[in-house]
Write a protein that holds these residues in place. Structure first.
Motif: not given
Length: 506
Positions: A26-44
């Motif tokens: 779950a902690a590893q999922f957190l690291i990966a999630l935090d890296f990629s979750v931001i991409f589609v949010a950048l325009p907003s």
């Protein structure tokens, strides 16, 4: 679970081991999630905070630069303080910085929060890998554990894009707040489910000067690659940072070769499987991981006009196939060996990228994009598990943190270099032809990964340690060598057993 020496006060049950593995995953999922979750949010994010194009790019880069810069030092500090202690501390920092990022009202606080998230991830990543590798003995148990950890963690990269699309429909701030439950639950579970340092455990020395030089070197080079992608390779800022990075690297190498307690133990630099693992992780991120995610995200949103939610949903098959690839790798590693499994994995990833490159002229998702995403996703998952199994298999427990940090540093450095080169390939006027060339370049890097896997790892799946016992004994902590137990410690480490004095994470 068997111990080479007197076991801890309480023997861990199978249920406790499973709970610990789930916590680490779950902690590893957190690291990966935090890296990629931001991409589609950048325009907003850019629209609400009035961020310039370069400032939006630095929302991603601030995380990556500090993550890469602090990994080696984070790994060695974790080896010294204890992997579980480092795990908990990093999660606390992760939670606090995520909260600040979600509440940020201007670019300055947002970038500070992203940088702090990068530092937290740099401390957390090597602690996770050290805990996995020191909790489960080498062989089937460790391979199975790494397959589960890899399946959950690697899928976080793809799931992050999906989750980011969903959360951005509410507010981009939730791409930060989503980290909080993971950080809180994992931090609370760690004292109960993860092993701590045994009494009298090895105190791994930390060379402060070398740690600062290493961090500064990687930080400056990561900054150089980011500037190259943003401003070009010939921009004055890029050239100056490359020159400063080269000077820092030279000074770091001199210090490492002359120090009695180097940051990276000499035995690690001589371990062939670790060197091959580092090279594989760099090519992995420069092809089927970082570069592919960057290209597909750009293709979907800029090239095909997908909205954030639609782009996230389009990544779902990739996320599923990454998970399947991790499971498949866990089984193949017990049938074949690291050399064959990792070579096959890179070849599958290259085939998927080739399919994506050849289909860029078609705008139909099902017939053009989906086949390439499925095939490359399988290769992605297989590579992720296999490279960590092979790269860390010959490393003693007291060096697992820094070994994992070395692999992750090269991984993200490879991704940063790959993106910088891909930006040049795409050019200013991005069309289908530019996307085709970029995907084919990524496929070529995956082929290079297959070649490295075949030549870099021993033909046998058994440990192949390049350093003899005498060298391992020289690299043992000074107090062990002085009392005559250093050689015994090294011999048992090379044999895959736990040293008598205990090790990080046990």
């Amino acid at each position: 679970m068997q111990y080479a020496d007197p076991p801890p006060a309480t023997t861990k049950s199978e249920r406790s081991l499973t709970g610990g593995l789930l916590t680490l995953s779950a902690a590893q999922f957190l690291i990966a999630l935090d890296f990629s979750v931001i991409f589609v949010a950048l325009p907003s994010m850019g629209a609400e905070l009035n961020l310039s194009g370069s400032a939006v790019q630095w929302v991603v880069s601030a995380y990556s630069v500090f993550f890469a810069g602090f990994l080696i030092a984070g790994g060695r500090i974790g080896d010294r303080l204890g992997a579980r202690n480092m795990f908990i501390g990093a999660l606390v920092l992760f939670g606090v910085s995520s909260l600040l990022g979600g509440l940020a009202g201007d670019a300055s606080l947002l970038l500070i929060a992203r940088g702090a998230q990068g530092v937290a991830a740099a401390a957390l990543q090597p602690a996770i890998l050290a805990l996995v590798n020191t909790t489960f003995p080498a062989g089937r148990e460790r391979t199975r554990a790494l397959a589960v950890w890899g399946a959950v963690g690697a899928s976080g990269l793809a799931a992050g894009v999906v989750i980011g699309g969903l959360l951005t429909t509410v507010s981009w701030r939730w791409t930060f707040f989503v980290n909080l439950p993971f950080a809180v639950v994992c931090a609370l579970a760690a004292p109960r489910l993860l092993p701590g340092r045994r009494e009298g455990g090895t105190r791994v020395p930390l060379n402060i000067v070398n740690a600062v030089l290493c961090t500064a070197t990687v930080l400056v080079f990561a900054l150089s690659l980011t500037l190259a992608a943003d401003s070009g390779w010939t921009a004055p800022a890029t050239l100056i940072s490359l020159a400063v990075g080269a000077a820092l690297l030279a000074l770091f190498v001199v210090r490492e070769r002359t120090s009695r307690q180097p940051l990276v133990a000499p035995v690690l630099r001589r371990t062939r499987s670790l060197v091959a693992g580092c090279g594989s992780s760099a090519l992995y991120m420069a092809s089927v991981a970082g570069v592919e995610f960057y290209l597909v995200t750009l293709l979907l949103q800029d090239g095909r006009g997908y909205e954030p939610l639609a782009a996230g949903i389009a990544f779902l098959p990739l996320a599923a196939c990454i998970t399947l690839g991790n499971v498949l790798a866990g089984r193949l590693l017990n049938i074949l060996d690291v050399r064959r499994t990792l070579t096959l994995a890179f070849a599958i990833g290259a085939a998927g990228l080739l399919l994506l490159g050849l289909s860029t002229s078609s705008h139909d998702y099902l017939t053009a994009l989906l086949p390439g995403l499925v095939v490359s996703g399988l290769g992605h998952g297989m590579i992720y598990t296999s490279m960590f199994v092979g790269g860390t298999r010959d490393v003693a427990d007291h060096n697992q943190g820094v070994a994992g940090a070395m692999m992750t540093t090269t991984q993200y450095a490879g991704g940063a270099l790959g993106v910088a080169v891909v930006v040049l390939v795409l050019g200013a006027d991005i069309g289908d032809g530019a996307f085709r060339a970029a995907f084919l370049l990524a496929a070529g890097l995956a082929v290079a990964g297959a070649a490295l896997a075949w030549t870099g790892f021993a033909a046998s799946g058994k440990a192949s340690t390049s350093a003899p016992d005498e060298e391992a004994a020289q690299d043992a902590p000074a107090h062990l060598a002085e009392d005559g137990t250093g050689r015994d410690h090294a011999e048992r480490s090379l044999a895959g057993e736990s040293p008598a004095t205990g090790s990080v994470g046990r």
